[in-house]
Enzyme design. Structure first.
Site, PDB file in Angstrom:
ATOM      1  N   CYS A 124       0.875  -1.174   0.000  1.00 43.12           N
ATOM      2  CA  CYS A 124       0.000   0.000   0.000  1.00 43.12           C
ATOM      3  C   CYS A 124       0.910   1.220   0.000  1.00 43.12           C
ATOM      4  O   CYS A 124       1.846   1.285   0.788  1.00 43.12           O
ATOM      5  CB  CYS A 124      -0.893  -0.004   1.249  1.00 43.12           C
ATOM      6  SG  CYS A 124      -1.830   1.523   1.415  1.00 43.12           S
ATOM      7  N   GLY A 241       0.225 -27.109 -11.107  1.00 40.66           N
ATOM      8  CA  GLY A 241      -1.098 -26.522 -10.875  1.00 40.66           C
ATOM      9  C   GLY A 241      -1.662 -26.798  -9.509  1.00 40.66           C
ATOM     10  O   GLY A 241      -2.644 -26.213  -9.104  1.00 40.66           O
ATOM     11  N   ASP A 323      16.632 -18.921  -2.240  1.00 39.40           N
ATOM     12  CA  ASP A 323      16.851 -19.108  -0.798  1.00 39.40           C
ATOM     13  C   ASP A 323      16.913 -20.573  -0.413  1.00 39.40           C
ATOM     14  O   ASP A 323      17.505 -20.934   0.609  1.00 39.40           O
ATOM     15  CB  ASP A 323      15.723 -18.443  -0.017  1.00 39.40           C
ATOM     16  CG  ASP A 323      15.903 -16.944   0.034  1.00 39.40           C
ATOM     17  OD1 ASP A 323      16.966 -16.509   0.484  1.00 39.40           O
ATOM     18  OD2 ASP A 323      14.996 -16.214  -0.400  1.00 39.40           O
ATOM     19  N   PHE A 760       0.726  11.399  -5.833  1.00 41.41           N
ATOM     20  CA  PHE A 760       1.930  11.888  -5.139  1.00 41.41           C
ATOM     21  C   PHE A 760       2.757  12.866  -5.973  1.00 41.41           C
ATOM     22  O   PHE A 760       3.981  12.947  -5.813  1.00 41.41           O
ATOM     23  CB  PHE A 760       2.806  10.705  -4.674  1.00 41.41           C
ATOM     24  CG  PHE A 760       2.026   9.594  -4.036  1.00 41.41           C
ATOM     25  CD1 PHE A 760       1.344   9.821  -2.850  1.00 41.41           C
ATOM     26  CD2 PHE A 760       1.928   8.345  -4.618  1.00 41.41           C
ATOM     27  CE1 PHE A 760       0.588   8.816  -2.259  1.00 41.41           C
ATOM     28  CE2 PHE A 760       1.174   7.341  -4.050  1.00 41.41           C
ATOM     29  CZ  PHE A 760       0.506   7.578  -2.862  1.00 41.41           C
ATOM     30  N   GLN A1157      -3.009  10.790   6.464  1.00 41.68           N
ATOM     31  CA  GLN A1157      -2.014  11.473   5.629  1.00 41.68           C
ATOM     32  C   GLN A1157      -0.655  11.512   6.339  1.00 41.68           C
ATOM     33  O   GLN A1157       0.386  11.334   5.714  1.00 41.68           O
ATOM     34  CB  GLN A1157      -2.463  12.911   5.339  1.00 41.68           C
ATOM     35  CG  GLN A1157      -3.591  12.996   4.334  1.00 41.68           C
ATOM     36  CD  GLN A1157      -3.162  12.505   2.967  1.00 41.68           C
ATOM     37  OE1 GLN A1157      -2.304  13.075   2.338  1.00 41.68           O
ATOM     38  NE2 GLN A1157      -3.738  11.404   2.534  1.00 41.68           N
ATOM     39  N   GLU A1224       1.864  16.931   2.492  1.00 41.52           N
ATOM     40  CA  GLU A1224       3.288  16.803   2.166  1.00 41.52           C
ATOM     41  C   GLU A1224       4.255  16.901   3.357  1.00 41.52           C
ATOM     42  O   GLU A1224       5.261  16.203   3.378  1.00 41.52           O
ATOM     43  CB  GLU A1224       3.676  17.899   1.167  1.00 41.52           C
ATOM     44  CG  GLU A1224       2.988  17.756  -0.165  1.00 41.52           C
ATOM     45  CD  GLU A1224       3.316  18.919  -1.081  1.00 41.52           C
ATOM     46  OE1 GLU A1224       3.927  18.690  -2.125  1.00 41.52           O
ATOM     47  OE2 GLU A1224       2.984  20.059  -0.725  1.00 41.52           O
TER      48      GLU A1224
HETATM   49  C1  LIG Z   1       7.361 -11.755  -6.366  1.00 36.91           C
HETATM   50  C2  LIG Z   1       8.258 -12.939  -6.210  1.00 36.91           C
HETATM   51  C3  LIG Z   1       9.111 -13.006  -5.124  1.00 36.91           C
HETATM   52  C4  LIG Z   1       9.966 -14.099  -4.973  1.00 36.91           C
HETATM   53  N1  LIG Z   1      10.811 -14.140  -3.897  1.00 36.91           N
HETATM   54  C5  LIG Z   1      11.644 -15.200  -3.747  1.00 36.91           C
HETATM   55  C6  LIG Z   1      12.546 -15.276  -2.654  1.00 36.91           C
HETATM   56  O1  LIG Z   1      12.583 -14.380  -1.811  1.00 36.91           O
HETATM   57  N2  LIG Z   1      13.373 -16.352  -2.571  1.00 36.91           N
HETATM   58  C7  LIG Z   1      13.342 -17.356  -3.492  1.00 36.91           C
HETATM   59  O2  LIG Z   1      14.077 -18.305  -3.352  1.00 36.91           O
HETATM   60  N3  LIG Z   1      12.504 -17.312  -4.519  1.00 36.91           N
HETATM   61  C8  LIG Z   1      11.664 -16.263  -4.683  1.00 36.91           C
HETATM   62  N4  LIG Z   1      10.827 -16.198  -5.740  1.00 36.91           N
HETATM   63  C9  LIG Z   1      10.903 -17.267  -6.706  1.00 36.91           C
HETATM   64  C10 LIG Z   1       9.826 -18.258  -6.515  1.00 36.91           C
HETATM   65  O3  LIG Z   1       9.995 -18.970  -5.353  1.00 36.91           O
HETATM   66  C11 LIG Z   1       9.892 -19.097  -7.740  1.00 36.91           C
HETATM   67  O4  LIG Z   1       9.293 -18.324  -8.757  1.00 36.91           O
HETATM   68  C12 LIG Z   1       9.155 -20.324  -7.644  1.00 36.91           C
HETATM   69  O5  LIG Z   1       9.652 -21.101  -6.629  1.00 36.91           O
HETATM   70  C13 LIG Z   1       9.158 -21.064  -8.927  1.00 36.91           C
HETATM   71  O6  LIG Z   1       8.234 -22.064  -8.721  1.00 36.91           O
HETATM   72  P1  LIG Z   1       7.047 -22.344  -9.712  1.00 36.91           P
HETATM   73  O7  LIG Z   1       6.317 -23.499  -9.188  1.00 36.91           O
HETATM   74  O8  LIG Z   1       6.285 -21.119  -9.972  1.00 36.91           O
HETATM   75  O9  LIG Z   1       7.870 -22.773 -10.993  1.00 36.91           O
HETATM   76  P2  LIG Z   1       7.705 -22.326 -12.486  1.00 36.91           P
HETATM   77  O10 LIG Z   1       8.013 -20.891 -12.602  1.00 36.91           O
HETATM   78  O11 LIG Z   1       6.374 -22.808 -12.941  1.00 36.91           O
HETATM   79  O12 LIG Z   1       8.819 -23.173 -13.129  1.00 36.91           O
HETATM   80  C14 LIG Z   1      10.151 -22.784 -13.119  1.00 36.91           C
HETATM   81  C15 LIG Z   1      10.978 -23.701 -14.018  1.00 36.91           C
HETATM   82  O13 LIG Z   1      11.121 -24.951 -13.378  1.00 36.91           O
HETATM   83  C16 LIG Z   1      10.650 -25.995 -14.210  1.00 36.91           C
HETATM   84  N5  LIG Z   1      10.009 -26.961 -13.339  1.00 36.91           N
HETATM   85  C17 LIG Z   1       9.030 -26.717 -12.433  1.00 36.91           C
HETATM   86  N6  LIG Z   1       8.742 -27.823 -11.742  1.00 36.91           N
HETATM   87  C18 LIG Z   1       9.552 -28.788 -12.233  1.00 36.91           C
HETATM   88  C19 LIG Z   1       9.722 -30.165 -11.933  1.00 36.91           C
HETATM   89  N7  LIG Z   1       9.008 -30.757 -10.988  1.00 36.91           N
HETATM   90  N8  LIG Z   1      10.636 -30.847 -12.647  1.00 36.91           N
HETATM   91  C20 LIG Z   1      11.370 -30.243 -13.613  1.00 36.91           C
HETATM   92  N9  LIG Z   1      11.247 -28.982 -13.935  1.00 36.91           N
HETATM   93  C21 LIG Z   1      10.361 -28.242 -13.251  1.00 36.91           C
HETATM   94  C22 LIG Z   1       9.735 -25.356 -15.199  1.00 36.91           C
HETATM   95  O14 LIG Z   1       9.703 -26.072 -16.401  1.00 36.91           O
HETATM   96  C23 LIG Z   1      10.352 -24.002 -15.366  1.00 36.91           C
HETATM   97  O15 LIG Z   1      11.353 -24.043 -16.313  1.00 36.91           O
HETATM   98  C24 LIG Z   1       9.962 -15.137  -5.924  1.00 36.91           C
HETATM   99  C25 LIG Z   1       9.093 -15.077  -7.022  1.00 36.91           C
HETATM  100  C26 LIG Z   1       8.250 -13.990  -7.172  1.00 36.91           C
HETATM  101  C27 LIG Z   1       7.325 -13.957  -8.338  1.00 36.91           C
HETATM  102  S1  FES Z   2      -2.408   2.115  -2.196  1.00 34.82           S
HETATM  103 FE1  FES Z   2      -3.359   1.533  -0.367  1.00 34.82          FE
HETATM  104  S2  FES Z   2      -4.904   3.000  -0.136  1.00 34.82           S
HETATM  105 FE2  FES Z   2      -3.795   3.720  -1.864  1.00 34.82          FE
END
Ligand SMILES: Cc1cc2nc3c(=O)[nH]c(=O)nc-3n(C[C@H](O)[C@H](O)[C@H](O)COP(=O)(O)OP(=O)(O)OC[C@H]3O[C@@H](n4cnc5c(N)ncnc54)[C@H](O)[C@@H]3O)c2cc1C
Ligand code: FES
Ligand code: FES
Length: 1293
Positions: A124, A241, A323, A760, A1157, A1224
């Site tokens: 936010c 999924g 991580d 802003f 604010q 502000e």
């Molecule tokens: C906003 C944001 C913040 C994040 N912060 C962190 C963080 O602080 N620390 C951190 O470690 N991560 C962080 N991530 C990463 C996040 O944890 C990974 O995006 C996530 O773990 C990927 O998992 P997924 O299931 O979405 O994989 P996908 O994105 O769906 O897949 C990633 C890849 O792995 C392959 N794959 C997936 N599963 C398998 C499987 N079983 N076997 C073989 N290949 C496979 C897919 O084919 C693809 O190529 C962040 C992501 C976002 C979007």
């Molecule tokens: S972004 Fe949270 S109230 Fe505006």
């Protein structure tokens, strides 16, 4: 993705687009799935922007519209966030609601920790989170606190003490009444669709195939099918999924767990829950690896990410700063992998993690599960990380370290050290391990190991992501922290005799984390004020409920008109170049593309003029920054327009030597430059005891309004009329600019602003420029055109707050009195002037802040560079100006060897009726009252003493405090802008429609205008409605800016209402006991006009820069703020332990809006001064283009205790009802956290034998803080020689 499906197909627009990358939470929905195995329903929050619709087969999705609405029943979650004033602009509100709603579906009586965790992925930008937390706190059992704690003197029921003194009518006034909140009744919630349960139970599982324009999506239902698919389509990514998939626990003998296999498809939340269960169940010695993983899992992304991201996906993504991989690798975990070729087990180590995003998996191989062993006796594991923000941020450096000792001794048998963030993938420090294995774990071994480590992990100074010295020092200090943990464990196991001293153990004690209830103190309305008179009461934001239910309409929520087109901008990829040609042939061939608009297509003026300076709308012959708008593609859909934009070919001829940071050397300035002086500075320097010269750099700040720039332009089809719906702060300016661009009179263009999802300052000039281009597109095509910027585009194109370099020379006496100061400000303005000269003027007008320096000189310039043009941002130069001044004061204090710089502040503060350096007379009485009350309420003196004691006992943690004052000028120094108008209609049924020139962008102006009209017409606010801001209703308006909206528009509304009330006087006299409705009806019959305009001719303010004097402000708003922080010197991490703000805002018209604010502005300031970093590549490309790279404060960053006091009995004859502008000023008080950090760093440095002034630039990020602490570890890092390498990012300003 689900987000566009909901918004565009189903017209469920409550779910918002904020970033499209999982980083803001605005798109949060609840996903529910029936789990046939357990016959339970799993509810989890998820980011709709990352969820493919095809993945949702069999799932139920609940959006904000599904849980309640004003037409049926508002859900308690929606009601409470609204009633607690947790919705300002409201753009984040549906996402907040859905995160909280999901939590309550799973945990109807959550703890504060649950709430904090649930909201960790929601940003936010307006509220500062406190009111959101307070609203949701009412669902906790522990919520019934008297809220009396905080001023150090009053007791709190949680402490077993009596609540604070009652006021007025016997009860302390509260911002919202918790007494009559809608109860939460879990039995009333939506049920999971029975047909989905039936489907899951009875229907055979069938694989699904969805064929789209560019993608084929296949959902297999068996492993065999998946293996076959992967064999057939090895390059196809695997998208998991289902958040839960098969896990297995292996037993040695019945009941004795020896390891766990976690299904690779398990979501991180499910993994976390599973490991938490095991940690409860198993003996501690077996759970070392599990606890280390839990440590990391709590930090990966926000809750929504953890609910969906799979452990397999995380591993296989092989992010450099993953991580989990360092812990899994150090913990000797294995992967079970399957393909057509069979099954195998792979050790998760450096042979598996081979490069950036690369593993040794073959394309057709699938990770089936992850094997995580239980730990053995004498084996210990640690997981430590450091990130730019405490939560929901990828780590700068992250680690997993495992050690195994020879039984009963401190001799290392096995050791594994893995880091993330220091190479292209997870890095194993095997040489360092080899240097330790076989030796006793002690200081000697470790100190030798640091040397090996330093040599082993040596990053190039150009390493992507930068922060090279910091990263290297973190590898050492994280190992040192692990060392401390191990020494403590060895002592616990009787291997070594001495435990860590208290001083040393501070290195591993976590920073405090517990959110406390804060207090908000304001003056109640006077006894006897009519209940219908809402002025002075904490009235809820007038659209808070519809914002919470998702019904509130923002620009992109406006339904599409027939034949509507979408516009996507094409921007320059060069910082400085001639345009040799624009080839749009290919773009025009993309299906759906209708036109490409270039500068040549603009029928009228090709420039936009503001503050007398012309700026090109679309670059015609030359570009002067990366991100400059060159042309625009319009197409039937946004996707098609994007495809078209991607193939527009612009031929450039690069021009030499673009200027990024060298404006001073090259004298690249916009004119005029400004100087101001009082006294005789040069002579005064001759007469002082000491002279000191210093400088500070302050980075820019992205507005990060949650609603990106948005507009829809609709040609009416006749008379050359256009209706423009846009999210902006200055509709009149947009109207004028569009008319000039099209070469038509202003009376053909009507601009409409319903509400703005945060602005802003960023939605004045930049919005108008984009609106002009969109209007040209609508003009040429004759069709409605919509332009909604994506987050990355918005950040690239629209500029930010000006970064400033401040240099100063200060002369002072040994008693601390400053006699002379000479300050120079260089603002990096980017490639066009925009409002930069006005910004640097305001810098000079505020350089005195609260201090009476008899000989004071300031010089400021707007530097012209080849970076995107910067623009107005809340505070308009003041936050930059005053930081330099306060830093100068800080240096004086350090120079004089004083521990508490507030004494220097007090010595130099204005004390009596005085003239500012521009000869404006004012009385600082309320400034001093704020200062004194702030010190008293915050219990400053005793807390400073306690901090000193704390610092003596803690080597690696330091506490710091700072009290900062503010004196902030209100109104526009360009006198003509101080005017406003209104139009008030009374309809025959008595209902009232108010229009005024202010735009509602979360600051509550419409709510306040309702209150004003209510008082003047003597009717309840329920009679009064404000529908939108429109140039057709109220013409020639001024921007909603400079904290002046309520002052100006309030007076205009008051004026119109007074006229109407006077007109009704005869009918009121004829029937004194009649009702409002009866008077209105009668007035109509008597042919009394029930419509009136109102006008306010505001202050005639001016600033004469020739004479260096003027009256640029109507009055000053004052305040003071005390913040205390605790800093971890080893990582640079910090926590704001407590903040107390006292502000003089006169007689508040609406304390809830004003306190909102204050809190929101303070948190934005905290972001500016301690977190938010815009990074540009050496070729001028903005690198930080979304929440993943650019961190604004999240819920984890708010002060643990946050108290706000409005100064009582303060009158202001210069503004409506004696109120004062507040939007502000308080932003600068966020610098109290910066100076508290600096105070803590000073304590750390003193311990390292370093006294005196030192440089800490803003923002004081963990990197800068840690390096400034100058610990043993940072000292080991050999600095890279400037000029010997190309840094990853520019050092702006
Ligand atoms: C906003 C944001 C913040 C994040 N912060 C962190 C963080 O602080 N620390 C951190 O470690 N991560 C962080 N991530 C990463 C996040 O944890 C990974 O995006 C996530 O773990 C990927 O998992 P997924 O299931 O979405 O994989 P996908 O994105 O769906 O897949 C990633 C890849 O792995 C392959 N794959 C997936 N599963 C398998 C499987 N079983 N076997 C073989 N290949 C496979 C897919 O084919 C693809 O190529 C962040 C992501 C976002 C979007
Ligand atoms: S972004 Fe949270 S109230 Fe505006
Ligand atoms: S829009 Fe989905 S998280 Fe930001």
């Amino acid at each position: 993705m689900l987000l566009s499906y909901l918004r565009d197909r189903l017209r469920l627009t409550g779910t918002k687009y904020g970033c499209g990358g999982g980083g803001c939470g605005a798109c949060t929905v609840m996903v529910s799935r029936y789990q046939p195995g357990t016959k339970t329903i799993l509810h989890y929050s998820a980011n709709a922007c990352l969820l493919p619709v095809c993945q949702l087969q069999g799932a139920a999705v609940t959006t904000v519209e599904g849980i309640g609405s004003t037409k049926t029943r508002v859900h308690p979650v929606q009601e409470r966030i609204a009633r607690a004033h947790g919705s300002q602009c409201g753009f984040c509100t549906p996402g907040m609601v859905m995160s909280m709603y999901t939590l309550l579906r799973n945990t109807p009586q959550p703890t504060m920790e649950d709430i904090r965790e649930a909201l960790g992925g929601n940003l936010c930008r307006c509220t500062g989170y406190r009111p959101i937390v307070d609203g949701f706190r009412t669902f906790c059992q522990e919520s019934n606190c008297c809220q009396g704690n905080g001023n150090g003197t009053a007791g709190c029921c949680l402490d077993g003490e009596s609540p604070p003194e009652k006021s007025g009518n016997g009860l302390p006034p509260q911002l919202f009444d918790q007494g009559d909140l809608l109860p939460l009744d879990p039995t009333q919630e939506l049920i999971f669709p029975p047909e989905l349960i039936l489907m899951a139970q009875t229907e055979p599982q069938m694989s699904q195939r969805f064929i789209g324009e560019n993608i084929v999506w296949i959902s297999p239902v068996s492993l065999d099918e998946l293996i076959q698919l992967k064999a057939d389509h090895p390059q196809a990514p695997l998208v998991i999924g289902c958040p839960a998939s098969h896990n297995n626990i292996t037993y040695q003998s019945p009941g004795v767990v020896c390891s766990v296999y976690i299904g690779a498809g398990c979501s991180l939340s499910v993994v976390k829950a599973l490991l938490e269960g095991l940690v409860q169940e198993l003996p501690e010695e077996k759970t070392e690896i599990y606890r280390a993983l839990l440590q990391q899992l709590g930090n990966v992304g926000g809750q929504q990410i953890r609910n969906v991201a799979s452990i397999g996906g995380n591993i296989v993504s092989a992010y450099p700063n993953s991580d989990l991989n360092p812990v899994l690798a150090a913990g000797s975990c294995k992967l079970s992998v399957v393909s057509k070729g069979g099954r195998k087990e792979i050790l998760l180590n450096k042979d598996f993690l081979v490069g950036f995003g690369k593993t040794s998996l073959k394309p057709d191989e699938i990770v089936l599960s992850v094997f995580i062993p239980v730990s053995r006796k004498w084996e210990f594991m640690g997981a430590l990380r450091q990130a730019p923000r405490k939560e929901n941020a990828l780590a700068t450096v992250t680690s997993g370290i495992r050690v195994m000792f020879t039984e009963g001794s401190s001799v290392v048998k096995e050791l594994s050290i893995c880091y993330g963030g220091v190479g292209p993938c997870t890095v194993s420090a095997s040489r360092t391990c080899a240097a330790i294995i076989g030796r006793p774990w002690n200081e000697q071994t470790l100190s030798e190991a640091y040397t090996v480590l330093l040599d082993e992990i040596s990053l190039s100074p150009s390493h992507p992501g930068g922060k090279v010295d910091f990263r290297r020092s973190l590898t050492l200090s994280l190992l040192f922290k692990f060392n401390l943990q191990i020494l403590h464990k060895l002592w616990e196991m009787n291997v070594i005799k001495e435990d860590l001293s208290e001083e040393m153990s501070s290195g591993i004690r976590p920073l405090p984390n517990q959110l406390q209830p804060g207090i908000q103190v304001f003056q109640p309305v006077v006894n006897g004020q009519s209940v219908d008179d809402q002025v002075g009461r904490p009235v809820m934001h007038h659209s808070a409920i519809s914002q919470a239910t998702g019904e509130a309409v923002y620009c992109d929520d406006i339904p599409k008109t027939d034949g509507e087109l979408h516009l996507v901008l094409v921007t320059s990829t060069r910082p400085h170049a001639k345009i040799r040609g624009i080839d749009v042939t290919e773009a025009l061939q993309v299906p759906g593309v209708v036109d490409v608009i270039t500068s040549k297509d603009i029928p009228g003026k090709k420039f936009r003029t503001f503050t007398g300076v012309d700026e090109e709308l679309l670059a015609e012959n030359e570009v002067s920054c990366v991100g400059q708008m060159v042309c625009a593609v319009i197409a039937d859909t946004r996707e098609q327009a994007k495809r078209g934009a991607a193939v527009v070919k612009i031929h450039y001829e690069d021009l030499p030597e673009p200027v990024f940071t060298e404006a001073m050397e090259k004298k690249s300035y916009f004119q005029p430059q400004r100087t101001i002086e009082r006294g005789n500075v040069t002579q005064a320097f001759e007469e002082v005891d000491q002279v000191y010269e210093g400088e500070i750099r302050l980075g820019g700040q992205e507005h990060f309004y949650m609603e990106t720039q948005s507009m829809v332009v609709v040609p009416s089809g006749e008379d050359r009329e256009l209706r423009v719906y846009l999210s902006c702060q200055h509709p009149t300016y947009a109207q004028e600019s569009i008319a000039e661009t099209l070469g038509i009179p202003s009376n053909r263009v009507s601009c409409h602003v319903k509400r703005v999802g945060g602005a802003f300052g960023g939605k004045v000039t930049k919005t108008s420029a984009i609106a002009c281009i969109t209007s040209v597109a609508a003009w040429r095509s004759g069709r409605a055109v919509r332009c909604v910027l994506e987050r990355g585009e918005d950040m690239l194109i629209t500029g930010a707050r000006h970064p400033v370099l401040g240099r100063y020379k200060v002369g002072f006496m040994n008693d601390g009195k400053i006699i002379a100061a000479d300050l120079h400000y260089y603002a990096n303005s980017g490639n066009t002037a925009d409002e930069s000269v006005l910004v640097v003027e305001k810098v000079l007008l505020h350089l005195d802040n609260a201090y009476n320096v008899p000989n004071l000189r300031g010089h400021s310039v707007a530097c012209k560079t080849n970076l995107p043009s910067n623009t107005a941002f809340r505070g308009f130069g003041v936050p930059q100006s005053m930081l330099v001044t306060e830093n100068m004061i800080n240096d004086v204090a350090m120079k004089l060897g004083r521990n508490a710089e507030e004494q220097i502040r007090e010595i130099n503060m204005y004390k009596e009726v005085s003239l500012t350096h521009y000869k404006f007379q004012f009385d600082p009485k309320n400034l001093l009252r704020c200062w004194d009350e702030c010190k008293e309420k915050s219990d400053y003196d005793s807390r400073r003493q306690a901090a000193g004691e704390f610092n003596q006992k803690n080597r690696w943690k330091k506490r710091g405090l700072a009290v900062i004052p503010i004196k902030y000028g209100i109104a526009f120094s360009e006198g003509f802008l101080n005017q406003a108008a209104s139009l008030v209609h009374i309809y025959k049924d008595g209902s009232v429609l108010v229009s005024h020139g202010g735009t509602e962008m979360g600051q509550g102006i419409h709510t306040k205008m309702q209150q004003v009209a209510s008082r003047e017409l003597h009717i309840p606010t329920s009679f009064i409605h404000i529908t939108e801001t429109s140039t057709s209703a109220v013409p020639n308006t001024c921007p909603s800016a400079a904290s002046f909206g309520t002052d100006a528009n309030g007076m205009a509304v008051k004026n119109a209402c007074e006229t109407l009330y006077r007109r009704l006087e005869p009918v009121r006299k004829q029937n004194p006991t009649g009702t409002w409705e009866s008077w209105v009806k009668k007035a109509f019959l008597q042919k009394i006009s029930l419509s009136a305009t109102g006008y306010y001719r505001g202050h005639d303010l001016y600033m004469d820069w020739e004479k260096q004097e003027g009256q640029p402000y109507a009055y000053f708003t004052y305040g003071a703020c005390c913040s205390e922080v605790e800093v971890d010197c080893l990582s640079g991490d910090y926590r704001t332990v407590r903040t107390d703000i006292v502000t003089d805002i006169g007689r508040s018209i609406n304390p809830s809006v004003d306190i909102g604010q204050i809190e929101g502005s303070f948190i934005q300031g905290l972001g500016l001064y301690t977190m938010e970093e815009l990074q540009f590549s050496p070729s001028g490309v903005l690198l930080t283009r979304g929440p993943s790279q650019y961190k604004i404060p999240a819920i984890c960053d708010i002060p643990l205790q946050f108290n706000v006091y409005l100064l009582s009995d303060s009158d202001n004859p210069h503004a409506i009802y004696s109120s004062k502008g507040i939007g502000e000023p308080v932003l600068f008080l966020g610098s109290s956290v910066f100076f508290a950090i600096k105070d803590a760093v000073a304590a750390a440095r003193a311990e390292a034998g370093m006294d005196g002034p030192f440089t800490l630039d803003s923002p004081a990020t963990p990197e800068r803080t840690c390096l400034a602490c100058n610990t043993d570890f940072t000292q080991k890092i050999p600095p890279s020689r400037p000029g010997s390498f190309k840094p990853w990012a520019l050092n702006i300003p």
